[in-house]
Scaffold this motif. Structure first.
Motif, PDB file in Angstrom:
ATOM      1  N   PRO A   1       8.476   6.591  -0.586  1.00 18.97           N
ATOM      2  CA  PRO A   1       7.307   5.707  -0.733  1.00 18.97           C
ATOM      3  C   PRO A   1       5.994   6.351  -0.269  1.00 18.97           C
ATOM      4  O   PRO A   1       4.931   6.029  -0.805  1.00 18.97           O
ATOM      5  CB  PRO A   1       7.675   4.493   0.137  1.00 18.97           C
ATOM      6  CG  PRO A   1       9.166   4.440   0.057  1.00 18.97           C
ATOM      7  CD  PRO A   1       9.587   5.896   0.107  1.00 18.97           C
ATOM      8  N   HIS A   2       6.053   7.266   0.682  1.00 16.25           N
ATOM      9  CA  HIS A   2       4.795   7.848   1.166  1.00 16.25           C
ATOM     10  C   HIS A   2       4.131   8.762   0.126  1.00 16.25           C
ATOM     11  O   HIS A   2       2.968   8.526  -0.216  1.00 16.25           O
ATOM     12  CB  HIS A   2       4.980   8.505   2.538  1.00 16.25           C
ATOM     13  CG  HIS A   2       4.615   7.554   3.654  1.00 16.25           C
ATOM     14  ND1 HIS A   2       5.350   6.434   3.941  1.00 16.25           N
ATOM     15  CD2 HIS A   2       3.546   7.523   4.495  1.00 16.25           C
ATOM     16  CE1 HIS A   2       4.757   5.759   4.924  1.00 16.25           C
ATOM     17  NE2 HIS A   2       3.659   6.413   5.279  1.00 16.25           N
ATOM     18  N   PRO A   3       4.827   9.781  -0.420  1.00 15.23           N
ATOM     19  CA  PRO A   3       4.133  10.577  -1.447  1.00 15.23           C
ATOM     20  C   PRO A   3       3.735   9.761  -2.683  1.00 15.23           C
ATOM     21  O   PRO A   3       2.689  10.010  -3.275  1.00 15.23           O
ATOM     22  CB  PRO A   3       5.151  11.677  -1.810  1.00 15.23           C
ATOM     23  CG  PRO A   3       6.419  11.321  -1.136  1.00 15.23           C
ATOM     24  CD  PRO A   3       6.112  10.377  -0.037  1.00 15.23           C
TER      25      PRO A   3
ATOM     26  N   ALA B   1       6.789   0.245   6.737  1.00 18.41           N
ATOM     27  CA  ALA B   1       7.289   1.329   5.874  1.00 18.41           C
ATOM     28  C   ALA B   1       7.846   2.467   6.736  1.00 18.41           C
ATOM     29  O   ALA B   1       8.916   3.019   6.442  1.00 18.41           O
ATOM     30  CB  ALA B   1       6.163   1.832   4.961  1.00 18.41           C
ATOM     31  N   HIS B   2       7.137   2.809   7.810  1.00 17.09           N
ATOM     32  CA  HIS B   2       7.630   3.885   8.687  1.00 17.09           C
ATOM     33  C   HIS B   2       9.003   3.538   9.258  1.00 17.09           C
ATOM     34  O   HIS B   2       9.909   4.372   9.286  1.00 17.09           O
ATOM     35  CB  HIS B   2       6.651   4.124   9.839  1.00 17.09           C
ATOM     36  CG  HIS B   2       5.324   4.640   9.392  1.00 17.09           C
ATOM     37  ND1 HIS B   2       4.217   4.650  10.196  1.00 17.09           N
ATOM     38  CD2 HIS B   2       4.910   5.150   8.203  1.00 17.09           C
ATOM     39  CE1 HIS B   2       3.186   5.148   9.537  1.00 17.09           C
ATOM     40  NE2 HIS B   2       3.586   5.449   8.320  1.00 17.09           N
ATOM     41  N   ALA B   3       9.127   2.274   9.719  1.00 25.02           N
ATOM     42  CA  ALA B   3      10.397   1.879  10.343  1.00 25.02           C
ATOM     43  C   ALA B   3      11.545   1.925   9.331  1.00 25.02           C
ATOM     44  O   ALA B   3      12.627   2.448   9.615  1.00 25.02           O
ATOM     45  CB  ALA B   3      10.264   0.480  10.935  1.00 25.02           C
TER      46      ALA B   3
ATOM     47  N   LEU C   1       1.872  -3.196   7.169  1.00 26.67           N
ATOM     48  CA  LEU C   1       2.777  -2.733   6.095  1.00 26.67           C
ATOM     49  C   LEU C   1       3.119  -1.254   6.291  1.00 26.67           C
ATOM     50  O   LEU C   1       4.260  -0.833   6.071  1.00 26.67           O
ATOM     51  CB  LEU C   1       2.114  -2.932   4.722  1.00 26.67           C
ATOM     52  CG  LEU C   1       2.048  -4.370   4.189  1.00 26.67           C
ATOM     53  CD1 LEU C   1       1.136  -4.444   2.957  1.00 26.67           C
ATOM     54  CD2 LEU C   1       3.442  -4.911   3.832  1.00 26.67           C
ATOM     55  N   ASP C   2       2.134  -0.460   6.702  1.00 22.17           N
ATOM     56  CA  ASP C   2       2.390   0.970   6.953  1.00 22.17           C
ATOM     57  C   ASP C   2       3.447   1.128   8.049  1.00 22.17           C
ATOM     58  O   ASP C   2       4.411   1.893   7.909  1.00 22.17           O
ATOM     59  CB  ASP C   2       1.071   1.642   7.359  1.00 22.17           C
ATOM     60  CG  ASP C   2       1.159   3.159   7.422  1.00 22.17           C
ATOM     61  OD1 ASP C   2       2.041   3.740   6.745  1.00 22.17           O
ATOM     62  OD2 ASP C   2       0.336   3.781   8.126  1.00 22.17           O
ATOM     63  N   ALA C   3       3.268   0.369   9.139  1.00 20.68           N
ATOM     64  CA  ALA C   3       4.232   0.465  10.246  1.00 20.68           C
ATOM     65  C   ALA C   3       5.634   0.060   9.779  1.00 20.68           C
ATOM     66  O   ALA C   3       6.633   0.712  10.117  1.00 20.68           O
ATOM     67  CB  ALA C   3       3.777  -0.403  11.411  1.00 20.68           C
TER      68      ALA C   3
ATOM     69  N   PRO D   1      -5.493   1.013  -0.105  1.00 21.25           N
ATOM     70  CA  PRO D   1      -5.346   1.470   1.289  1.00 21.25           C
ATOM     71  C   PRO D   1      -3.920   1.957   1.564  1.00 21.25           C
ATOM     72  O   PRO D   1      -2.960   1.450   0.970  1.00 21.25           O
ATOM     73  CB  PRO D   1      -5.669   0.228   2.127  1.00 21.25           C
ATOM     74  CG  PRO D   1      -6.251  -0.770   1.202  1.00 21.25           C
ATOM     75  CD  PRO D   1      -5.872  -0.404  -0.201  1.00 21.25           C
ATOM     76  N   HIS D   2      -3.809   2.907   2.496  1.00 13.95           N
ATOM     77  CA  HIS D   2      -2.548   3.616   2.706  1.00 13.95           C
ATOM     78  C   HIS D   2      -1.323   2.700   2.883  1.00 13.95           C
ATOM     79  O   HIS D   2      -0.292   2.903   2.239  1.00 13.95           O
ATOM     80  CB  HIS D   2      -2.695   4.546   3.920  1.00 13.95           C
ATOM     81  CG  HIS D   2      -1.437   5.194   4.332  1.00 13.95           C
ATOM     82  ND1 HIS D   2      -0.844   6.195   3.597  1.00 13.95           N
ATOM     83  CD2 HIS D   2      -0.613   4.978   5.395  1.00 13.95           C
ATOM     84  CE1 HIS D   2       0.273   6.571   4.193  1.00 13.95           C
ATOM     85  NE2 HIS D   2       0.434   5.847   5.286  1.00 13.95           N
ATOM     86  N   GLY D   3      -1.439   1.700   3.753  1.00 18.30           N
ATOM     87  CA  GLY D   3      -0.268   0.863   4.047  1.00 18.30           C
ATOM     88  C   GLY D   3       0.198   0.091   2.827  1.00 18.30           C
ATOM     89  O   GLY D   3       1.405   0.051   2.510  1.00 18.30           O
TER      90      GLY D   3
HETATM   91 FE    FE Z   1       2.108   5.882   6.705  1.00 19.54          FE
END
Ligand code: FE
Ligand code: NAP
Length: 373
Positions: free
Chosen positions: A260-262, A193-195, A189-191, A274-276
């Motif tokens: 979404p990150h902050p 979100a980055h994309a 999910l983190d990856a 968890p972060h993702g």
């Molecule tokens: Fe991230």
């Protein structure tokens, strides 16, 4: 195009063992930085030790890095490297360890006298750094960012710059085979979100558009499979996901992340998400805004996702944050920090974002179960 990658990345099976000689170029004494157990469980630690031994490199192990690494622990790792007389640092683990190793390399070779002073540093010349990832998500291997946590306030805050970069990266998906279902999902999910965040950033160029075309379908297919069947990826899927996470890391390396990150940091800091999963909780709202403000990019992303709406349903379900029930008053209290110090990610987000809007999103996206029903 605006592409910069100073890291020497060795991707592929047994890349640590096959490229041991590259470690010799970094020095004769090494501090290995790991978390408590996964470097060993994944097999990466044993391969690293074989590679170091084969080159006659002496090493000492610092294995105290936890999730969401504390600035103080990174400072201690730097002190351990200095005491040992390390010529270089070798970080082996998930994003938390890779980020901690970056900070340790800075602490070792600079005259920073207190942990929190790392945020005030001018450009430093850190110890050379080798990294070996054991999760497929953060892309920290290829970014000039390290996300640290202040132990006193519990807040996550990044450092970034040329001194947050590795010289050498070993990327071998076999070390991700030991990841359990939940961490596999959260890191994927983190990856994703980055994309998506990077692709929707105004800094996005042709290179990242190309990279997003590669990695978004891989990541969403894995996530749909996880949501539908609850099954872990097979070994060849693990290879694809790790590569996709590096591609997504390259995307944020140029484009940075968006709101979404902050917002996700608040869920990690205060609710232990968890972060993702924490960042993914806000992905549906990001796409809703994209549909209004950047319809052409949204349309391309929807195709890559194989229909944005059903993809976002799967993402929401896997993120599992819709019934945290933070509430409006608490969300506004959390948002006070953004009023004082607006994150750069807000201005980059489609349509921009104020602290007040962020508080509304924080409230509404963590209470969708009640609202829709
Ligand atoms: Fe991230
Ligand atoms: P992580 O916090 O590094 O690790 C999560 C858990 O997974 C830990 O308990 C870890 O165990 C375990 N683990 C790691 N590899 C494993 C394996 N192969 N098999 C079994 N268990 C394993 O998770 P992450 O999602 O990779 O990293 C998250 C951190 O990265 C956050 O702090 C986030 O803010 C940051 N981040 C950084 C960037 C960047 O560009 N620098 C980008 C996005 C996110 P151990 O504790 O034993 O190691």
């Amino acid at each position: 195009m605006n592409f910069y990658l100073p890291e020497h990345v060795k991707y592929g099976r047994d890349s640590v063992l096959k490229n041991a000689l590259l470690l010799k170029e970094l020095g004769r004494r090494c501090l290995i930085v790991t978390g408590r157990s996964s470097a060993k469980r994944s097999g990466a630690f044993d391969d690293a030790v074989s590679a170091l031994n084969s080159c006659g490199i002496d090493f000492f192990v610092f294995d105290e890095i936890g999730e969401n690494p504390l600035v103080d622990t990174c400072f201690n790792a730097g002190a351990a490297a200095r005491n040992f007389g390390a010529d270089f640092i070798f970080g082996i683990g998930g994003g938390s360890v890779l980020d901690a190793a970056k900070a340790a390399a800075i602490f070792t070779s600079s005259s920073i006298s207190e942990p929190m002073k790392i945020y005030e540093r001018k450009a430093t010349s850190p110890l050379p750094l080798a990294l070996c990832g054991t999760t497929a998500g953060t892309g920290s291997e290829v970014t000039g960012v390290s996300v640290l946590t202040d132990g006193k306030t519990g807040r996550k805050k990044s450092i970034s710059g040329e001194d947050c970069r590795a010289s050498l990266v070993f990327a071998d998906a076999k070390y991700t085979f030991s990841l359990p279902f939940d961490i596999t999902v959260s890191t994927a999910l983190d990856a994703l979100a980055h994309a998506l965040e990077g692709r929707l950033s105004p800094k996005c160029t042709e290179t990242e558009i190309f990279l997003a075309r590669e990695c978004v379908p891989v990541l969403i297919n894995l996530l749909r499979q996880a949501q539908k069947n609850g099954t872990l990826p097979n070994e060849s899927q693990r290879d694809e996901i790790y590569l996709a996470s590096l591609h997504a890391g390259l995307i944020i390396n140029t484009c940075s992340t968006l709101f979404p990150h902050p917002l996700g940091y608040v869920l990690t800091e205060n609710y232990g998400v968890p972060h993702g999963k924490a960042c993914a909780a806000f992905m549906p709202e990001l796409l809703r805004r994209a549909q209004q403000v950047l319809p052409e990019v949204f349309s391309e992303l929807s195709t890559l996702l194989g229909d944005a709406e059903s993809a976002m349903q799967a993402v929401s379900e896997l993120a599992g944050c819709s019934s945290l029930n933070i509430g409006r008053a608490q969300s506004e209290a959390f948002a006070l920090r953004w009023e004082k110090d607006p994150p750069k990610n807000f201005a980059l987000s489609p349509g921009g974002m104020t602290a007040k809007e962020a508080a509304e999103i924080l409230d509404s996206q963590t209470d969708t179960a009640t609202r829709s029903g």
